[in-house]
Design a protein around this motif. Structure first.
Motif, PDB file in Angstrom:
ATOM      1  N   ASN A 119      -0.277 -13.471 -10.880  1.00 45.09           N
ATOM      2  CA  ASN A 119      -1.520 -12.875 -11.362  1.00 45.09           C
ATOM      3  C   ASN A 119      -1.281 -11.424 -11.756  1.00 45.09           C
ATOM      4  OD1 ASN A 119      -4.192 -11.490 -11.261  1.00 45.09           O
ATOM      5  ND2 ASN A 119      -4.891 -13.530 -10.679  1.00 45.09           N
ATOM      6  N   PRO A 120      -1.617 -11.028 -12.971  1.00 47.63           N
ATOM      7  CA  PRO A 120      -1.316  -9.652 -13.415  1.00 47.63           C
ATOM      8  C   PRO A 120      -1.964  -8.567 -12.555  1.00 47.63           C
ATOM      9  CG  PRO A 120      -1.884 -11.043 -15.290  1.00 47.63           C
ATOM     10  CD  PRO A 120      -2.182 -11.848 -14.058  1.00 47.63           C
ATOM     11  N   HIS A 121      -3.091  -8.885 -11.914  1.00 45.60           N
ATOM     12  CA  HIS A 121      -3.729  -7.869 -11.068  1.00 45.60           C
ATOM     13  C   HIS A 121      -2.851  -7.466  -9.893  1.00 45.60           C
ATOM     14  CE1 HIS A 121      -7.328  -9.637 -13.087  1.00 45.60           C
ATOM     15  NE2 HIS A 121      -7.685  -8.371 -13.116  1.00 45.60           N
ATOM     16  N   THR A 122      -1.919  -8.330  -9.505  1.00 36.44           N
ATOM     17  CA  THR A 122      -1.064  -8.016  -8.365  1.00 36.44           C
ATOM     18  C   THR A 122       0.139  -7.179  -8.761  1.00 36.44           C
ATOM     19  OG1 THR A 122       0.250 -10.044  -8.576  1.00 36.44           O
ATOM     20  CG2 THR A 122      -1.758 -10.165  -7.259  1.00 36.44           C
ATOM     21  N   ASN A 123       0.281  -6.904 -10.026  1.00 36.23           N
ATOM     22  CA  ASN A 123       1.308  -5.985 -10.527  1.00 36.23           C
ATOM     23  C   ASN A 123       0.574  -5.042 -11.470  1.00 36.23           C
ATOM     24  OD1 ASN A 123       3.690  -4.728 -11.198  1.00 36.23           O
ATOM     25  ND2 ASN A 123       4.625  -6.493 -12.184  1.00 36.23           N
TER      26      ASN A 123
ATOM     27  N   TYR B  52      -7.907  -0.418  -5.628  1.00 37.40           N
ATOM     28  CA  TYR B  52      -8.278  -0.097  -7.015  1.00 37.40           C
ATOM     29  C   TYR B  52      -7.048   0.329  -7.814  1.00 37.40           C
ATOM     30  CZ  TYR B  52     -11.806   1.473 -10.460  1.00 37.40           C
ATOM     31  OH  TYR B  52     -12.601   1.621 -11.577  1.00 37.40           O
ATOM     32  N   LEU B  53      -6.217   1.180  -7.210  1.00 36.14           N
ATOM     33  CA  LEU B  53      -5.001   1.640  -7.891  1.00 36.14           C
ATOM     34  C   LEU B  53      -3.999   0.512  -8.072  1.00 36.14           C
ATOM     35  CD1 LEU B  53      -4.363   5.001  -5.976  1.00 36.14           C
ATOM     36  CD2 LEU B  53      -5.476   4.729  -8.189  1.00 36.14           C
ATOM     37  N   LEU B  54      -3.815  -0.289  -7.042  1.00 30.51           N
ATOM     38  CA  LEU B  54      -2.797  -1.340  -7.085  1.00 30.51           C
ATOM     39  C   LEU B  54      -3.118  -2.420  -8.104  1.00 30.51           C
ATOM     40  CD1 LEU B  54      -2.227  -1.533  -3.254  1.00 30.51           C
ATOM     41  CD2 LEU B  54      -0.438  -1.042  -4.913  1.00 30.51           C
ATOM     42  N   THR B  55      -4.376  -2.503  -8.497  1.00 30.97           N
ATOM     43  CA  THR B  55      -4.768  -3.479  -9.518  1.00 30.97           C
ATOM     44  C   THR B  55      -4.956  -2.826 -10.879  1.00 30.97           C
ATOM     45  OG1 THR B  55      -7.036  -3.278  -8.647  1.00 30.97           O
ATOM     46  CG2 THR B  55      -5.748  -5.196  -7.966  1.00 30.97           C
ATOM     47  N   GLY B  56      -4.418  -1.608 -11.050  1.00 27.73           N
ATOM     48  CA  GLY B  56      -4.283  -1.065 -12.396  1.00 27.73           C
ATOM     49  C   GLY B  56      -5.326  -0.086 -12.846  1.00 27.73           C
ATOM     50  N   ARG B  57      -5.996   0.604 -11.908  1.00 24.60           N
ATOM     51  CA  ARG B  57      -6.985   1.608 -12.298  1.00 24.60           C
ATOM     52  C   ARG B  57      -6.633   2.986 -11.743  1.00 24.60           C
ATOM     53  NH1 ARG B  57     -10.903  -2.274 -11.543  1.00 24.60           N
ATOM     54  NH2 ARG B  57      -9.903  -2.843  -9.588  1.00 24.60           N
ATOM     55  N   HIS B  58      -7.524   3.954 -11.918  1.00 22.35           N
ATOM     56  CA  HIS B  58      -7.288   5.330 -11.502  1.00 22.35           C
ATOM     57  C   HIS B  58      -8.382   5.760 -10.533  1.00 22.35           C
ATOM     58  CE1 HIS B  58      -4.537   6.136 -15.022  1.00 22.35           C
ATOM     59  NE2 HIS B  58      -5.260   5.133 -15.515  1.00 22.35           N
ATOM     60  N   GLY B  59      -8.068   6.725  -9.671  1.00 23.00           N
ATOM     61  CA  GLY B  59      -9.090   7.189  -8.751  1.00 23.00           C
ATOM     62  C   GLY B  59      -8.698   8.437  -7.997  1.00 23.00           C
TER      63      GLY B  59
ATOM     64  N   ARG C  81       2.024   9.259 -12.544  1.00 22.43           N
ATOM     65  CA  ARG C  81       2.207   7.864 -12.156  1.00 22.43           C
ATOM     66  C   ARG C  81       3.081   7.771 -10.908  1.00 22.43           C
ATOM     67  NH1 ARG C  81      -1.119   7.626 -15.442  1.00 22.43           N
ATOM     68  NH2 ARG C  81      -1.275   6.388 -17.362  1.00 22.43           N
ATOM     69  N   HIS C  82       2.667   6.904 -10.000  1.00 19.98           N
ATOM     70  CA  HIS C  82       3.506   6.463  -8.880  1.00 19.98           C
ATOM     71  C   HIS C  82       3.855   7.581  -7.896  1.00 19.98           C
ATOM     72  CE1 HIS C  82       4.831   2.350  -8.290  1.00 19.98           C
ATOM     73  NE2 HIS C  82       5.868   2.783  -7.616  1.00 19.98           N
TER      74      HIS C  82
ATOM     75  N   LYS D 271       4.867   0.768 -12.750  1.00 15.12           N
ATOM     76  CA  LYS D 271       4.297   1.937 -12.089  1.00 15.12           C
ATOM     77  C   LYS D 271       2.768   1.923 -12.181  1.00 15.12           C
ATOM     78  CE  LYS D 271       8.191   5.131 -12.457  1.00 15.12           C
ATOM     79  NZ  LYS D 271       8.657   6.456 -12.913  1.00 15.12           N
ATOM     80  N   ILE D 272       2.144   2.409 -11.111  1.00  9.16           N
ATOM     81  CA  ILE D 272       0.685   2.482 -11.059  1.00  9.16           C
ATOM     82  C   ILE D 272       0.251   3.943 -11.062  1.00  9.16           C
ATOM     83  CG2 ILE D 272       0.509   0.287  -9.839  1.00  9.16           C
ATOM     84  CD1 ILE D 272      -0.007   1.897  -7.261  1.00  9.16           C
ATOM     85  N   ALA D 273      -1.043   4.171 -11.198  1.00  8.20           N
ATOM     86  CA  ALA D 273      -1.576   5.525 -11.153  1.00  8.20           C
ATOM     87  C   ALA D 273      -1.342   6.134  -9.774  1.00  8.20           C
ATOM     88  CB  ALA D 273      -3.065   5.519 -11.475  1.00  8.20           C
ATOM     89  N   SER D 274      -1.176   7.421  -9.752  1.00 11.80           N
ATOM     90  CA  SER D 274      -0.906   8.119  -8.489  1.00 11.80           C
ATOM     91  C   SER D 274      -2.123   8.081  -7.571  1.00 11.80           C
ATOM     92  CB  SER D 274      -0.527   9.570  -8.765  1.00 11.80           C
ATOM     93  OG  SER D 274       0.675   9.657  -9.492  1.00 11.80           O
TER      94      SER D 274
END
Length: 807
Positions: A378-382, A491-498, A593-594, A532-535
């Motif tokens: 599932n893309p949300h998990t990466n 929220y970050l791990l599924t591809g968003r920012h916060g 990122r990351h 890489k995900i958002a910091s």
């Protein structure tokens, strides 16, 4: 097919309504049970074997790992859940992934992602044949292999299983602004006893059924922890049901130990649950009314170590705490257990599950979803695959006009709040940025964000409430740092920012959560398939030097010490001295990122030092000499006055003004540090100064008086390799009470009077002038104490002090 009608900005999700009554026949039960047996077989093999993976020959001690490490107790139940989730995903084309909360459930998730094929796609050497099975088994809890819990190396995982308590908060963070997503969150009954998880049951009051997805909690009630019973397993059915209903859930119970009956019951229950979720979302999305529903959940009560050895050496194992870890010791001291292990593994009938090449039989493989519908793919998990850049407004439009250093005052976080307001607004359609925290957003002076959004809240509202809405972009309605951290991580791990904003002292509550996330970032940065995900960005306000009204309990700058312990490639720490620097720093952090970025900033009115252009240059460099405050332009300084943090900067500059008035011949260099990691050697941190750069700034032998925001020992740790050992650091030394703002500095000897004395005590050759100045400072400290005791506020010369270049 029924259609879920959504608002125009939301994707359309479709779901077929499940039928009533029994939903699987005997043939389907047989296939599902075989798939479950295959997962259980692979799980046992991972724990025990490094050879003979399909038992093609009689099992011997030579086939068994010399050190057996793993956790069996939770594994069969999680395998059972996974195969049933696969069925509804495939039948209803669900967008769903799996969060494994019960700690060391690694064998289950690895086994199931291997069976569905996602594991071998990521790790081709773990092929779907006998050779791949051998490598799959050998790598588990083995040097150079994988850990025994669900980890970053596990496909489909966003949740580190090494520490308990955060599965539900991660799941809820993941579904925010993901209206088509369902996260199946398996909660361990031992995990349920942690404070964060116990609180997380109330996260359903924040979920918007229109714009958010759904969380399906599955409480895995198998009765035991390591060596104790679990509380929720020892209360009666009515009390347990009342508990969950009281938390706002509709619980469904799946209880028993007979596999055929349990498969039928679980399948029927999941159909009902999917229907409930479907109905809730259709109702909300067709009417546009996001009234808080009672979301469904499942309580799965099954034996601990289900299908494992029932008795070992005369002691009951299955259904007891003895099944928690390794239920059967197999080594040279217990060689007689080899035959029992073989009997256990053969009970799953591997010859009925795998073909001659070691591949799962086609009729079983067909039970798994395909492509990205597999939970391991599932893309949300990466989340880095889905990550979109933030739309970043120009922070410069919020610049504080600084005609000269110290000429104006401002609240740094109030100014920053205006920038956050613009970011929230720019990234709202569709939403890609949220602010998280306990109930401190307004207290930390970020209230400008409520001009464009509200707090997410889906519970009862009364007329005097402020800024509450089911679709708010700020999640601060739960007074829980644990929940805030968990929501943001999900929220970050599924591809968003916060952003997480908190009081500095109480961010310590999530020390271990930060550690787990930092470790996750470190490991995933070494995995080529992980994007890489958002910091993770922290704003720590209401800090140690602004807690004169709350006192000692609210004073703790130690999060910085904790953060610095993590890998240099991951952590960053910034202490901007004024609002313009704070704007520049956060523009940088939100684009990164990351990393984990920790920013410490004050909310009270403070002098502003740099223009915006100067601030950008200063923050880009990370530290530097403030020429306008220094008078050593043409010769070596007699002393270096360094500062890091807004309050230390104020006191250093006040110190310099006193020194320049009373000791005009003293050559002073003022250095301000924004990026704390610049103090480290370049060999230890990517941001560190080289030895040449450091020596040019701080000199090789002149005395350095360093005023620091946090504990003095941290600066000593960061600079211990430097040539210049003549560094004297003032910072927080655990002194505090209810008093004035300046008196907090006095108690910790970070004030201008003590700092002047430090210079006099260390710089040679100051003679009589130095002695008289030192006495004057001692007199000022007495005068200060007498004045605050009488008037309850600081001396006028403290309250009204301003920097003057001619001081």
């Amino acid at each position: 097919m029924d259609t879920i009608v959504t608002s125009p900005r939301l994707p359309i999700a479709t779901t077929e309504r499940p039928p009533e009554g029994a939903v699987i026949n005997a043939a389907e039960v047989r296939l599902m049970n075989a798939y479950w047996r295959a997962a259980n077989y692979l799980s046992v093999g991972q724990i025990y074997l490094y050879d003979n993976p399909l038992l093609r020959e009689p099992l011997t001690l030579a086939h068994v790992k010399p050190l057996i490490v793993g956790h069996w107790g939770t594994t069969p139940g999680q395998n059972f859940i996974y195969v049933h989730l696969n069925r509804v995903i495939k039948k209803y084309d669900l967008d769903m992934f799996y969060v494994s909360g019960p700690g060391h459930g690694g064998p289950a998730l690895v086994a199931n992602t291997y069976l569905e094929g996602s594991y071998s796609e990521i790790y081709p050497s773990i092929s779907q044949d006998e050779a791949g099975l051998r490598r799959l088994f050998t790598q588990f809890s083995f040097p150079g292999g994988i850990s025994s819990h669900v980890a970053p190396t596990t496909p489909g995982s966003i949740h580190e299983g090494g520490e308990l308590g955060y599965s539900l908060s991660h799941a809820f963070g993941a579904v925010l602004d993901n209206p088509g997503l369902i996260v199946a969150c398996v909660v361990g009954d031992g995990e349920s006893e942690t404070g964060p998880l116990a609180t997380a049951w109330h996260s359903n009051k924040l979920l918007n059924p229109i714009s958010d997805g759904a969380v399906l909690p599955i409480l895995h009630l198998n009765g035991f922890k390591i060596s104790n019973p679990t509380i929720l397993a020892r209360i009666d059915h009515e009390e347990l049901e009342q508990f969950f209903r009281g938390c706002g859930w509709t619980p469904y119970f799946v209880e028993g130990d007979d596999p055929d009956a349990m498969h039928t019951l679980m399948a029927t229950t999941l159909e009902r649950v999917v229907q409930d979720i479907h109905d809730i979302q259709v109702q909300a999305r067709t009417t546009g009314i996001p009234a808080r529903p009672r979301w469904p959940m499942i309580v799965l009560r099954s034996p601990k170590g289900w299908t494992g050895p029932r008795m070992v050496d005369g002691l009951k194992v299955e259904g007891t705490f003895r099944a928690h870890q390794v239920p059967l010791l197999v080594d040279h001291a217990h060689a007689e257990h080899v035959s029992q292990l073989e009997s256990w593994m053969r009970s799953y009938k591997p010859e009925e599950l795998f073909d001659a090449q070691g591949r799962l039989l086609p009729e079983l493989a067909a039970l798994a979803p395909q492509g990205n519908s597999r939970m391991g793919a599932n893309p949300h998990t990466n989340g880095g695959q889905l990550l979109r850049d933030l739309l970043m407004p120009d922070f410069r439009v919020h610049a504080v006009d600084v005609p000269s250093p110290g000429a104006v005052v401002a609240s740094d976080t109030t100014v920053l709040g205006q920038f956050f307001r613009d970011i929230v607004s720019a990234n709202d359609q569709p939403r890609n940025f949220r602010i998280f925290g306990p109930d401190e957003t307004l207290s930390n002076m970020l209230g400008a964000v409520f001009e464009v959004t509200n707090r997410q809240w889906d519970a009862l509202e009364v007329p005097d409430d402020e800024f509450l809405s089911p679709d708010g972009g700020v999640v601060d309605s739960m007074l829980s740092e644990h929940q805030s951290e968990g929501f943001l991580e999900g929220y970050l791990l599924t591809g968003r920012h916060g952003l997480f904003n908190s009081y500095e002292a109480f961010i310590r509550i999530v020390d271990s959560m930060f550690s787990q996330h930092a470790k996750w970032l470190k490991v995933t940065s070494e995995l080529p398939w992980r994007r890489k995900i958002a910091s993770l960005n922290y704003l720590l306000a209401s800090h140690v030097w602004q807690q004169d009204h709350n006192g000692f309990t609210h004073q703790d700058p130690g999060f910085l010490d904790h953060v610095i312990n993590k890998k240099a490639d991951i952590v960053r720490a910034y202490l901007p001295p004024d609002a313009n620097c704070l704007l520049s720093v956060f523009d940088h952090c939100l684009r990164s990122r990351h990393y984990v970025n920790v920013v410490v900033a004050g909310k009270h009115l403070m002098p502003q030092w740099l223009t915006m252009d100067e601030a950008v240059i200063h923050c880009t460099q990370g530290l530097g000499i403030w020429r306008w405050a220094s008078n050593d332009h043409t010769e070596e300084p007699d002393v270096v006055m360094a500062c890091c943090g807004d309050t230390p900067t104020l006191e250093i500059l006040a110190t310099v003004s006193i020194l320049r008035e009373h000791l005009p011949d003293l050559k002073i260099r003022v250095i301000n540090v924004v990026d704390l990691m610049r103090l480290q050697s370049a060999s230890e941190h990517p941001h560190g100064l080289s030895e040449v750069e450091y020596d040019e700034l701080f000199t090789k032998q002149k005395h350095i008086i360093f005023a620091f925001h946090g504990y003095p020992s941290l600066v000593h740790r960061l600079t211990y390799r430097r040539t210049n050992r003549n560094i004297h650091v003032r910072g927080y030394v655990e002194e505090g009470t209810i008093t004035t703002a300046f008196d907090i500095r006095v108690q910790n000897k970070l004030d201008r009077f003590h700092l002047v004395q430090d210079v006099v005590d260390r710089v040679p050759g100051l003679g009589t002038k130095g002695a008289y100045l030192r006495q004057l400072m001692a007199d000022k400290l007495i005068e200060h104490k007498q004045y605050i005791d009488k008037h309850g506020e600081d001396l006028p010369e403290i309250r009204n002090w301003k920097w003057s270049a001619t001081a």
